[in-house]
Write an enzyme that holds these catalytic residues in place. Structure first.
Site, mmCIF file in Angstrom:
data_model
loop_
_atom_site.group_PDB
_atom_site.id
_atom_site.type_symbol
_atom_site.label_atom_id
_atom_site.label_comp_id
_atom_site.label_asym_id
_atom_site.label_seq_id
_atom_site.Cartn_x
_atom_site.Cartn_y
_atom_site.Cartn_z
ATOM 1 N N GLU A 193 0.797 -1.300 -0.162
ATOM 2 C CA GLU A 193 0.237 0.036 -0.090
ATOM 3 C C GLU A 193 0.954 1.228 -0.079
ATOM 4 O O GLU A 193 1.909 1.234 0.898
ATOM 5 C CB GLU A 193 -0.974 0.034 1.206
ATOM 6 C CG GLU A 193 -1.749 -1.314 0.995
ATOM 7 C CD GLU A 193 -2.443 -1.627 2.443
ATOM 8 O OE1 GLU A 193 -2.780 -0.740 3.293
ATOM 9 O OE2 GLU A 193 -2.884 -2.846 2.475
ATOM 10 N N GLU A 303 -9.507 6.186 3.082
ATOM 11 C CA GLU A 303 -9.646 5.490 4.212
ATOM 12 C C GLU A 303 -9.523 6.258 5.349
ATOM 13 O O GLU A 303 -8.673 7.101 5.575
ATOM 14 C CB GLU A 303 -8.813 4.061 4.253
ATOM 15 C CG GLU A 303 -8.876 3.312 5.530
ATOM 16 C CD GLU A 303 -7.858 2.438 5.531
ATOM 17 O OE1 GLU A 303 -7.278 1.911 4.721
ATOM 18 O OE2 GLU A 303 -7.877 1.446 6.771
#
Ligand SMILES: *[C@@H]1O[C@H](CO)[C@@H](O)[C@H](O)[C@H]1NC(C)=O
Ligand SMILES: *[C@@H]1O[C@H](CO)[C@@H](O)[C@H](O)[C@H]1NC(C)=O
Ligand SMILES: *[C@@H]1O[C@H](CO)[C@@H](O)[C@H](O)[C@H]1NC(C)=O
Ligand SMILES: *[C@@H]1O[C@H](CO)[C@@H](O)[C@H](O)[C@H]1NC(C)=O
Length: 388
Positions: A193, A303
């Site tokens: 990520e 997020e």
């Protein structure tokens, strides 16, 4: 399954004050710091308060990990995917990543810049025991998403990620925008990520920073940046965890970071390049099992952590803090979404599926156009009259 996509390291951070930490703890912290901070050739203090140590490759922190005992650091990728010309036309909106600290000199050859970890960092990040490890008490229900994903078989992915500086309600919450490159079943998920995040408990400020994260076991372990051995930086003028100098403003100038991850066809290592010319480093193939045959899922989006303090939804913002419908210069964007197929060719996916945990708090709307390909706006303010 996506609800299990949790960055669960260090996310529940009980702030430990100095007085709560006994002297024995102090010793432990000193020991830990000695282990984390490597001997350096040179150290540079940078304007935002961070101290950068230039650590020789021979003393690279990956050698703390038994897997890497015999690892030879790959100094450059054996193959770099051809990026389309479309991006180069946008370079004026790329957020500056040439970092301010390099004004005071780069790190010497064969050394890499590493942000020095301080005692305060460790205290802020809860306790010595959980530092650098995932937190078993973390709970996926705290994580909220507004993302687009594609399934298939991939050797990489790319996107231009719009950069903002979102409001964070409490230091233990974060707001991020990132790309996920993942493979494997939930319980042993391999995930790489990268993107930007604002996370006061991790960095001691609310600035958006470039970050990397990886897990090889469905988030039971793994970590940010260089908090544990794993990611191998090779660039002597760039460090992960760095503050991003320019971010977008509402109705004002827009900045993004072009982010590319690809699998080296010879070594299997997964490389990271930013803004088309900054090769940052790689995640070695030996970290992973499932990713070694290629990624099966790419996700892009936002997020946040919502701790629901006072039984109310957080006011931590995602993206710009504005919903997708507001569009360019108001909502945050991802564009030029591309994937690398199994022949290492760049392809534009025509559509992806969206996933939102609470659409009334944060949302996403994707579109497709000739110039920007698959793209989307996303974000939101968190708590509002429809999100309590
Ligand atoms: C690596 O670290 C050791 C101490 O652990 C130090 O003596 C040595 O000089 C360092 N090597 C380089 C090349 O910096
Ligand atoms: C490193 O190399 C040694 C000698 O070749 C070997 O015995 C050992 O298993 C290797 N370790 C790892 C982690 O690959
Ligand atoms: C770059 O930013 C300016 C000012 O916000 C904006 O008008 C322009 O459309 C942006 N260009 C791109 C390619 O995003
Ligand atoms: C680049 O942009 C042109 C339109 O301007 C589009 O036809 C083409 O598919 C784009 N290429 C890539 C690889 O994004």
């Amino acid at each position: 399954m996506i609800a299990n996509f949790v960055l669960n390291i260090l996310t529940i951070s009980v702030i430990v004050t100095r007085s709560e930490v006994s002297n024995t703890h102090d010793d432990e912290i000193d020991k830990l710091l000695k282990k984390i901070n490597k001997p350096f050739l040179k150290s540079i203090k940078i304007p935002d308060g961070d101290v950068i140590d230039c650590v020789h490759m021979k003393n690279h922190s990956i050698y703390d990990h038994h897997l890497f005992k015999n690892h030879t650091i790959q100094m450059q990728p054996s193959y770099v995917p051809e990026e389309s010309k479309n991006e180069s036309t946008n370079t004026k909106n790329q957020s500056m990543l040439s970092q301010l600290w390099t004004i005071n000199g780069k790190c010497p050859k064969n050394s890499i810049p590493i942000r020095r970890t301080t005692k305060e960092d460790i205290l802020r990040r809860r306790s010595v025991d959980v530092y650098g490890k995932t937190n078993p008490n973390d709970n996926p229900k705290f994580h909220e998403y507004a993302i687009i994903k594609v399934d298939g078989k991939f050797h990489g992915a790319k996107a231009d990620i719009n950069v903002w500086k979102p409001y964070i309600q409490t230091p233990k919450e974060f707001s991020l925008a990132q790309m996920w490159v993942a493979a494997g079943p939930d319980s042993e998920l391999n995930s790489i990520e990268v993107g930007w995040q604002a996370y006061p408990d991790l960095y001691a400020d609310e600035n958006p920073r470039i970050f990397t994260f990886w897990t090889a076991d469905g988030y039971k372990s793994g970590c940010y940046n260089l908090d544990c051995p794993g990611f191998v930086p090779i660039n002597n003028a760039f460090f992960v965890g760095a503050t991003i100098n320019h971010f977008s403003t509402y109705d004002g100038r827009q900045y993004h970071i072009s982010t590319l991850i690809w699998k080296d066809p010879h070594t299997g290592n997964w490389w990271l390049k930013l803004n088309g010319n900054i090769v940052v480093g790689y995640w070695p193939s030996i970290l992973f099992k499932h990713l070694n045959t290629g990624a099966t899922e790419i996700q892009w989006g936002g997020e946040v952590i919502n701790f629901n303090d006072g039984s109310k939804h957080t006011t931590t913002k995602m993206g710009s803090g504005h919903f997708a419908e507001e569009g360019f210069k108001r909502a945050s964007y991802f564009r030029n979404l591309v994937v690398l197929d199994e022949d290492d060719k760049i392809k534009r996916p025509e559509r992806g599926s969206s996933y939102m945990t609470k659409e009334s708090c944060y949302n996403v709307r994707s579109g497709y156009d000739v110039i920007y390909g698959l793209n989307f706006f996303y974000g939101g303010p968190g708590r509002n009259h429809n999100c309590l």
